[in-house]
Design a protein around this motif. Structure first.
Motif, PDB file in Angstrom:
ATOM      1  N   ASP A   1       0.831  -1.214   0.000  1.00 26.53           N
ATOM      2  CA  ASP A   1       0.000   0.000   0.000  1.00 26.53           C
ATOM      3  C   ASP A   1       0.863   1.261   0.000  1.00 26.53           C
ATOM      4  O   ASP A   1       0.551   2.241   0.689  1.00 26.53           O
ATOM      5  N   GLY A   2       1.984   1.226  -0.730  1.00 24.08           N
ATOM      6  CA  GLY A   2       2.851   2.379  -0.847  1.00 24.08           C
ATOM      7  C   GLY A   2       3.761   2.632   0.338  1.00 24.08           C
ATOM      8  O   GLY A   2       4.540   3.583   0.335  1.00 24.08           O
ATOM      9  N   LYS A   3       3.687   1.791   1.368  1.00 20.79           N
ATOM     10  CA  LYS A   3       4.499   1.972   2.571  1.00 20.79           C
ATOM     11  C   LYS A   3       5.596   0.912   2.610  1.00 20.79           C
ATOM     12  O   LYS A   3       5.335  -0.272   2.368  1.00 20.79           O
ATOM     13  N   PRO A   4       6.833   1.321   2.944  1.00 20.78           N
ATOM     14  CA  PRO A   4       7.921   0.337   2.972  1.00 20.78           C
ATOM     15  C   PRO A   4       7.748  -0.683   4.092  1.00 20.78           C
ATOM     16  O   PRO A   4       7.460  -0.320   5.232  1.00 20.78           O
ATOM     17  N   VAL A   5       7.900  -1.956   3.731  1.00 20.62           N
ATOM     18  CA  VAL A   5       7.886  -3.039   4.711  1.00 20.62           C
ATOM     19  C   VAL A   5       9.266  -3.677   4.827  1.00 20.62           C
ATOM     20  O   VAL A   5       9.553  -4.375   5.793  1.00 20.62           O
ATOM     21  N   LEU A   6      10.129  -3.417   3.846  1.00 15.98           N
ATOM     22  CA  LEU A   6      11.475  -3.964   3.824  1.00 15.98           C
ATOM     23  C   LEU A   6      12.357  -3.041   2.988  1.00 15.98           C
ATOM     24  O   LEU A   6      11.935  -2.591   1.925  1.00 15.98           O
ATOM     25  N   LYS A   7      13.551  -2.752   3.493  1.00 17.13           N
ATOM     26  CA  LYS A   7      14.536  -1.974   2.732  1.00 17.13           C
ATOM     27  C   LYS A   7      15.888  -2.657   2.862  1.00 17.13           C
ATOM     28  O   LYS A   7      16.148  -3.329   3.861  1.00 17.13           O
ATOM     29  N   GLY A   8      16.739  -2.447   1.870  1.00 17.40           N
ATOM     30  CA  GLY A   8      18.076  -2.998   1.949  1.00 17.40           C
ATOM     31  C   GLY A   8      18.915  -2.600   0.767  1.00 17.40           C
ATOM     32  O   GLY A   8      18.562  -1.684   0.003  1.00 17.40           O
ATOM     33  N   GLU A   9      20.031  -3.305   0.628  1.00 12.66           N
ATOM     34  CA  GLU A   9      20.950  -3.067  -0.469  1.00 12.66           C
ATOM     35  C   GLU A   9      21.491  -4.406  -0.946  1.00 12.66           C
ATOM     36  O   GLU A   9      21.856  -5.258  -0.135  1.00 12.66           O
ATOM     37  N   ALA A  10      21.534  -4.587  -2.253  1.00 17.43           N
ATOM     38  CA  ALA A  10      22.053  -5.811  -2.850  1.00 17.43           C
ATOM     39  C   ALA A  10      23.310  -5.500  -3.645  1.00 17.43           C
ATOM     40  O   ALA A  10      23.413  -4.435  -4.264  1.00 17.43           O
ATOM     41  N   THR A  11      24.240  -6.438  -3.629  1.00 18.64           N
ATOM     42  CA  THR A  11      25.407  -6.387  -4.495  1.00 18.64           C
ATOM     43  C   THR A  11      25.414  -7.674  -5.305  1.00 18.64           C
ATOM     44  O   THR A  11      25.275  -8.767  -4.747  1.00 18.64           O
ATOM     45  N   VAL A  12      25.544  -7.531  -6.621  1.00 16.51           N
ATOM     46  CA  VAL A  12      25.483  -8.692  -7.501  1.00 16.51           C
ATOM     47  C   VAL A  12      26.611  -8.641  -8.522  1.00 16.51           C
ATOM     48  O   VAL A  12      27.186  -7.589  -8.803  1.00 16.51           O
ATOM     49  N   LEU A  13      26.902  -9.802  -9.073  1.00 16.42           N
ATOM     50  CA  LEU A  13      27.807  -9.947 -10.203  1.00 16.42           C
ATOM     51  C   LEU A  13      26.931 -10.068 -11.438  1.00 16.42           C
ATOM     52  O   LEU A  13      26.156 -11.016 -11.566  1.00 16.42           O
ATOM     53  N   ALA A  14      27.018  -9.072 -12.306  1.00 11.43           N
ATOM     54  CA  ALA A  14      26.142  -9.023 -13.484  1.00 11.43           C
ATOM     55  C   ALA A  14      26.758  -9.810 -14.641  1.00 11.43           C
ATOM     56  O   ALA A  14      27.982  -9.890 -14.770  1.00 11.43           O
ATOM     57  N   PRO A  15      25.916 -10.359 -15.502  1.00 12.32           N
ATOM     58  CA  PRO A  15      26.430 -11.012 -16.717  1.00 12.32           C
ATOM     59  C   PRO A  15      27.065  -9.980 -17.637  1.00 12.32           C
ATOM     60  O   PRO A  15      26.776  -8.793 -17.560  1.00 12.32           O
ATOM     61  N   SER A  16      27.936 -10.468 -18.498  1.00  7.33           N
ATOM     62  CA  SER A  16      28.630  -9.608 -19.444  1.00  7.33           C
ATOM     63  C   SER A  16      28.653 -10.270 -20.811  1.00  7.33           C
ATOM     64  O   SER A  16      28.779 -11.496 -20.912  1.00  7.33           O
ATOM     65  N   ARG A  17      28.564  -9.466 -21.840  1.00  3.88           N
ATOM     66  CA  ARG A  17      28.670 -10.008 -23.199  1.00  3.88           C
ATOM     67  C   ARG A  17      30.056 -10.594 -23.444  1.00  3.88           C
ATOM     68  O   ARG A  17      30.230 -11.466 -24.277  1.00  3.88           O
ATOM     69  N   LYS A  18      31.053 -10.146 -22.705  1.00  2.50           N
ATOM     70  CA  LYS A  18      32.430 -10.636 -22.881  1.00  2.50           C
ATOM     71  C   LYS A  18      32.574 -12.091 -22.458  1.00  2.50           C
ATOM     72  O   LYS A  18      33.549 -12.734 -22.786  1.00  2.50           O
ATOM     73  N   PHE A  19      31.595 -12.600 -21.693  1.00  7.90           N
ATOM     74  CA  PHE A  19      31.687 -13.972 -21.175  1.00  7.90           C
ATOM     75  C   PHE A  19      30.619 -14.873 -21.774  1.00  7.90           C
ATOM     76  O   PHE A  19      30.293 -15.897 -21.223  1.00  7.90           O
ATOM     77  N   ASP A  20      30.024 -14.471 -22.910  1.00 12.72           N
ATOM     78  CA  ASP A  20      28.998 -15.305 -23.570  1.00 12.72           C
ATOM     79  C   ASP A  20      29.629 -16.528 -24.182  1.00 12.72           C
ATOM     80  O   ASP A  20      30.741 -16.617 -24.549  1.00 12.72           O
TER      81      ASP A  20
END
Length: 147
Positions: free
Chosen positions: A128-147
């Protein structure tokens, strides 16, 4: 059921700071029961209404990690998408999610290290527009160099 959402991959070379993706899902009793079975977390605050009525929540709530799992869905299906590897996630639970609540899970890119393929994102879940959870994520993204 999840709202229709784009699926696929956005490679590190195409990600920009400020990019946002989200999904919405109504949390059902079945979701909570299945999560309890999968996680083996059978805390009665999630499963037993009579028990939960006598808690600070005054009723059943969904598992916090069930709600957090929606962020994983956004990251794994949309931004960056398929091929993404989670490196870390912080979570702050701000309010309970109850059966029948519609949760909007969103991620927004805040920083990138293209050379290391690392993407940092603010993560938030709203009811309902109100935050119930907040945080921060760090990820390893895919790359075209590794296809």
């Amino acid at each position: 059921m999840l709202d229709n959402m784009p699926r696929g991959t956005i490679c590190i070379e195409d990600i920009e700071i400020g990019m946002t993706r989200s999904l919405s899902k109504t949390i059902t009793d079945t979701d909570i029961q299945l999560f309890a079975e999968i996680s083996t977390d059978h805390n009665p605050v999630h499963l037993d209404e009579a028990y939960a009525q006598d808690t600070i929540f005054a009723g059943r709530i969904a598992h916090g990690m069930l709600t957090a799992g929606l962020l994983s869905a956004v990251i794994g299906e949309q931004l960056p998408g398929h091929g993404t590897v989670y490196l870390g996630q912080t979570l702050k639970f701000l309010a309970p999610v109850r059966p029948g609540d519609r949760v909007e899970a969103s991620v927004t890119v805040t920083a990138m290290d293209i050379g290391k393929r690392r993407v940092t994102m603010d993560t938030v879940c709203l009811v309902d527009g109100k935050p119930v959870l907040k945080g921060e994520a760090t990820v390893l993204a895919p790359s075209r160099k590794f296809d």
